[in-house]
Design a protein around this motif. Structure first.
Motif, PDB file in Angstrom:
ATOM      1  N   ASP A  83       0.812  -1.216   0.000  1.00  0.00           N
ATOM      2  CA  ASP A  83       0.000   0.000   0.000  1.00  0.00           C
ATOM      3  C   ASP A  83       0.845   1.266   0.000  1.00  0.00           C
ATOM      4  O   ASP A  83       0.343   2.355   0.235  1.00  0.00           O
ATOM      5  CB  ASP A  83      -0.942   0.008   1.200  1.00  0.00           C
ATOM      6  N   ARG A  85       3.107   2.212   2.122  1.00  0.00           N
ATOM      7  CA  ARG A  85       3.587   2.716   3.401  1.00  0.00           C
ATOM      8  C   ARG A  85       5.063   2.423   3.549  1.00  0.00           C
ATOM      9  O   ARG A  85       5.563   1.404   3.133  1.00  0.00           O
ATOM     10  CB  ARG A  85       2.816   2.050   4.548  1.00  0.00           C
ATOM     11  N   GLU A  87       8.427   1.646   5.879  1.00  0.00           N
ATOM     12  CA  GLU A  87       8.757   1.048   7.159  1.00  0.00           C
ATOM     13  C   GLU A  87       9.591   2.017   7.985  1.00  0.00           C
ATOM     14  O   GLU A  87      10.367   2.809   7.439  1.00  0.00           O
ATOM     15  CB  GLU A  87       9.539  -0.244   6.932  1.00  0.00           C
ATOM     16  N   ARG A 169      -0.591  -1.889  15.153  1.00  0.00           N
ATOM     17  CA  ARG A 169      -1.109  -2.168  13.811  1.00  0.00           C
ATOM     18  C   ARG A 169      -0.482  -1.289  12.735  1.00  0.00           C
ATOM     19  O   ARG A 169      -0.257  -1.746  11.611  1.00  0.00           O
ATOM     20  CB  ARG A 169      -2.628  -2.001  13.799  1.00  0.00           C
ATOM     21  N   SER A 170      -0.188  -0.047  13.055  1.00  0.00           N
ATOM     22  CA  SER A 170       0.393   0.838  12.035  1.00  0.00           C
ATOM     23  C   SER A 170       1.775   0.371  11.600  1.00  0.00           C
ATOM     24  O   SER A 170       2.255   0.750  10.527  1.00  0.00           O
ATOM     25  CB  SER A 170       0.457   2.272  12.572  1.00  0.00           C
ATOM     26  N   ASN A 171       2.439  -0.420  12.429  1.00  0.00           N
ATOM     27  CA  ASN A 171       3.764  -0.965  12.088  1.00  0.00           C
ATOM     28  C   ASN A 171       3.711  -2.492  12.029  1.00  0.00           C
ATOM     29  O   ASN A 171       4.685  -3.167  12.364  1.00  0.00           O
ATOM     30  CB  ASN A 171       4.795  -0.527  13.134  1.00  0.00           C
ATOM     31  N   ARG A 212      -7.523   7.807  21.111  1.00  0.00           N
ATOM     32  CA  ARG A 212      -8.580   7.386  20.212  1.00  0.00           C
ATOM     33  C   ARG A 212      -9.723   8.390  20.218  1.00  0.00           C
ATOM     34  O   ARG A 212     -10.815   8.133  20.707  1.00  0.00           O
ATOM     35  CB  ARG A 212      -9.087   5.984  20.621  1.00  0.00           C
ATOM     36  N   GLU A 230      -3.692  -8.385   5.796  1.00  0.00           N
ATOM     37  CA  GLU A 230      -2.341  -7.892   5.548  1.00  0.00           C
ATOM     38  C   GLU A 230      -1.438  -9.019   5.050  1.00  0.00           C
ATOM     39  O   GLU A 230      -0.664  -8.849   4.106  1.00  0.00           O
ATOM     40  CB  GLU A 230      -1.781  -7.300   6.842  1.00  0.00           C
TER      41      GLU A 230
END
Length: 691
Positions: A83, A85, A87, A169-171, A212, A230
């Motif tokens: 996608d 993104r 790392e 989750r973002s990583n 959040r 993923e």
């Protein structure tokens, strides 16, 4: 023909005698790396040092000579995230300060000491995991922090676990392929049997400022499906990554609601040192002796939602996109092996489809000079392991077809090969019909002694196990074993079969005889047999005896056990492997009560030594559980003579408590009433079970 067989037997005995004395100059075969030719005193097949006996099977794995494995530490070049993104760079990773590390260490220690339930503990868990959430990535990618985070997740309720997972989750891609982070994800996934289906609290807890802001929190099911999506998007990368493959394998099990014992054991053993291991160590493959118990392990099943099974179907279809990768690549192959085991239990039709794809691909390759192209892959380190799983999950018609199309006429060649003998063992493990066992037995039976001499007794154990399971060829295989160990003729030698089978040594080697070539075998000397201490019992020798004791008529094995002296039978009971032989004597339905008593009476006078042994005490407990009141009195009386010694021993004092020895010595009538009541309850339970 007779002259040829006599010449081969004489040559085999000469080789055995020539190396019988070498043991005293050489160290243990295990510590010195003895080759498989050490069976029964034979010289080495390869440049390995010779030993007294066959070790428990040929070496198979990264250290095996000529394995054809690529050099250790091979890593696939990571491809960019699908996608777009990026790392996190190594320098950009969050740093875990010594103060924070100290806090989490103290918090974990306090949680371990706190009561298992209570409001105070719940508050402590909530506060600690709140701090974890803020530093989740730093903890997951730190060696010590990762170990602590794995343990903390074991305490976590549903919502805190979801928050920690969401923080990572973002990583996700980076964590899944990190040598420490991968095991945090594994630990999170392995909490699903405990937490899946846990009802969410009716009221949301108030969030701190800045946390959040949208007020949303994904459910555990959504988080697992997100991870699966993923992985599915870049399936080949994750399966081929040295660390990412662990996530795929655990994810397949969780989606299928099946935790395989072999994978759980691998993860349990990886909590502490795994983060500091090189990829070569992480993927080191066990020897035959180490993985022998693994085939009998029982998976743990748990309920999963239908969305998980649908996702499992999607992931499994990814194997079919390029099946060649999962057959030939060492790291990726592990994922397909786990996938087959899970699908076999949950989606058998899809499992059969994958098996057909594997066999179809291998059968379409270039044919080997001596038969089916499948034979080439049976000799390969990577594909042979995959074929083992294919054989274990195949149904009887598929196994029959595989034998007729690929294996028939090649069994002796496969049994002699240092790699191909392993899938042959699994094939024999999977046989359940006499129609398949009969031709396999006919083909292998003439080569039993040769297979043993080549250092592959696992093939023989698997063949005997198949005879036990199917219920055919039992008398024939026992006679062949007696001939292979040189104790069939004269018939007086047959009574010595148990120590020979247990140690995997030929008669001449075990007793140190020197027989000339072509000479008539000497009669068995009882004095010589009773004077010799029992040799070291091997794992495969113990398994062989256990199978034989489950035969419909185990009379010869029981007679040989009964011929052992008290010290010899004590050595068998105290042996880690040999103790299971006596367990089988106590539990086998083929052994009558009279035969059982005849074997066990030899232990009279050895009960104290048995009680003060790690493995012997377990055997004594089993004997006690099945003993009648009269036999219990005899055991208790013998133990009571050395009561103080038992109470001082770390194993003996447990036996003394189990026997109620103090009550026996001080209040005999009360002890007899207690034991009588126990015997009465046991008889009642047995009658209910029989009905």
């Amino acid at each position: 023909m007779t002259r040829t067989l006599r010449s081969e037997r004489a040559g085999f005995s000469k080789l055995c005698r020539g190396l019988a004395h070498a043991w005293w100059q050489e160290a243990s075969p295990v510590s010195k790396g003895a080759g498989p030719g050490a069976l029964m005193g034979l010289g080495p097949r390869s440049p390995h040092k010779a030993g007294r006996r066959f070790p428990a099977g040929g070496k198979r794995g990264r250290g095996a000579k000529g394995s054809g494995r690529p050099p250790p530490g091979r890593r696939r070049q990571p491809c960019p995230p699908p996608d777009g993104r990026s790392e996190p760079a190594q320098d950009a990773l969050p740093h875990l300060s010594p103060e924070a590390l100290g806090y989490f260490r103290r918090a974990l220690s306090a949680l371990k000491e706190a009561p298992e339930t209570g409001e105070e503990r719940e508050l402590m868990v909530h506060n600690v995991l709140k701090e974890v959430e803020a530093q989740a990535l730093a903890l997951a990618t730190n060696r010590t922090g990762s170990e602590m985070l794995q343990e903390l997740l074991g305490f976590s309720p549903l919502k805190p676990l979801c928050r920690v997972w969401a923080a990572l989750r973002s990583n996700l891609r980076f964590v899944a392929c990190h040598r420490c982070g991968v095991h945090v994800l594994q630990s999170a996934l392995l909490q699903l049997p405990r937490l899946l289906g846990t009802p969410a609290e009716e009221e949301e807890e108030e969030e701190e400022d800045g946390d959040r802001k949208d007020g949303s929190l994904e459910t555990l099911e959504e988080l697992v499906l997100g991870l699966a999506a993923e992985v599915c998007d870049d399936f080949f990368f994750y399966c081929g990554d040295t660390h990412g493959t662990f996530v795929v394998r655990t994810l397949l099990q969780v989606l299928g609601g099946t935790l395989l014992e072999s994978e759980r054991a691998r993860h349990r053993g990886s909590h502490s040192p795994v983060c500091d291991l090189t990829p070569a160590h992480v993927l080191d493959l066990p020897s035959e002796a180490q993985r022998a118990p693994t085939r009998d392990c029982k998976p743990t099943d748990f309920e999963v939602p239908e969305t998980f099974l649908n996702c499992l179907r999607d992931l499994s279809s990814c194997f079919l996109k390029d099946i060649a990768v999962f057959i030939t690549d060492k790291i990726s192959s592990f994922c397909l092996q786990v996938g087959l085991q899970v699908l076999h239990r949950k989606l058998p039709q899809l499992c059969a489809h994958l098996c057909n794809a594997v066999i179809g691909y291998l059968s379409s390759r270039n044919s080997s000079a001596d038969g089916s192209p499948l034979l080439l892959f049976l000799r390969d380190q990577t594909s042979s392991r995959l074929l083992e799983q294919v054989l274990l999950v195949s149904d009887p018609p598929r196994l029959q077809s595989l034998f007729e199309d690929h294996f028939q006429g090649q069994l002796q060649t496969l049994a002699a090969h240092p790699i191909a003998n392993f899938p042959l063992q699994r094939f024999l493990d999977a046989v359940t019909t006499p129609e398949l066992l009969s031709p396999m037995f006919k083909e292998l039976s003439p080569a039993l002694e040769a297979v043993l001499a080549q250092g592959h007794p696992g093939v023989i154990v698997a063949l005997v196990g198949a005879c036990r399971r199917v219920g055919t060829h039992q008398a024939q295989v026992l006679q062949l074993l007696l001939e292979a160990f040189h104790c069939a003729e004269p018939s007086s030698r047959q009574v010595s079969c148990v120590p020979l089978f247990a140690t995997l040594m030929a008669y001449e080697v075990y007793y140190g005889l020197m027989e000339d070539e072509g000479a008539v075998p000497a009669e068995h000397q009882v004095e010589m047999a009773t004077a010799r201490a029992l040799g070291e019992v091997t794992v495969l020798g113990s398994l062989l005896l256990q199978h034989l004791l489950h035969f419909s008529t185990p009379d010869l094995i029981l007679r040989s056990l009964g011929a052992l002296t008290g010290p010899q039978l004590l050595s068998l009971a105290q042996s880690p492997a040999g103790s299971h032989v006596l367990d089988t004597v106590l539990s086998s339905p083929s052994v009558t009560r009279k035969q059982r008593r005849r074997v066990l009476k030899t232990l009279k006078g050895q009960y104290v030594a048995l009680a003060c042994s790690r493995h012997g005490s377990r055997v004594l407990d089993a004997i006690w559980s099945g003993a009648a009141l009269g036999a219990r009195k005899e055991i208790a009386a013998e133990l009571g003579e050395r009561n103080e010694e038992l109470l001082r021993d770390p194993f003996g004092h447990h036996v003394a408590r189990n026997v109620a020895l103090t009550t026996f010595l001080k209040r005999r009538k009360a002890w007899e009433q207690q034991q009588g009541a126990v015997a009465k309850r046991r008889r009642a339970l047995n009658s209910i079970l029989e009905d």
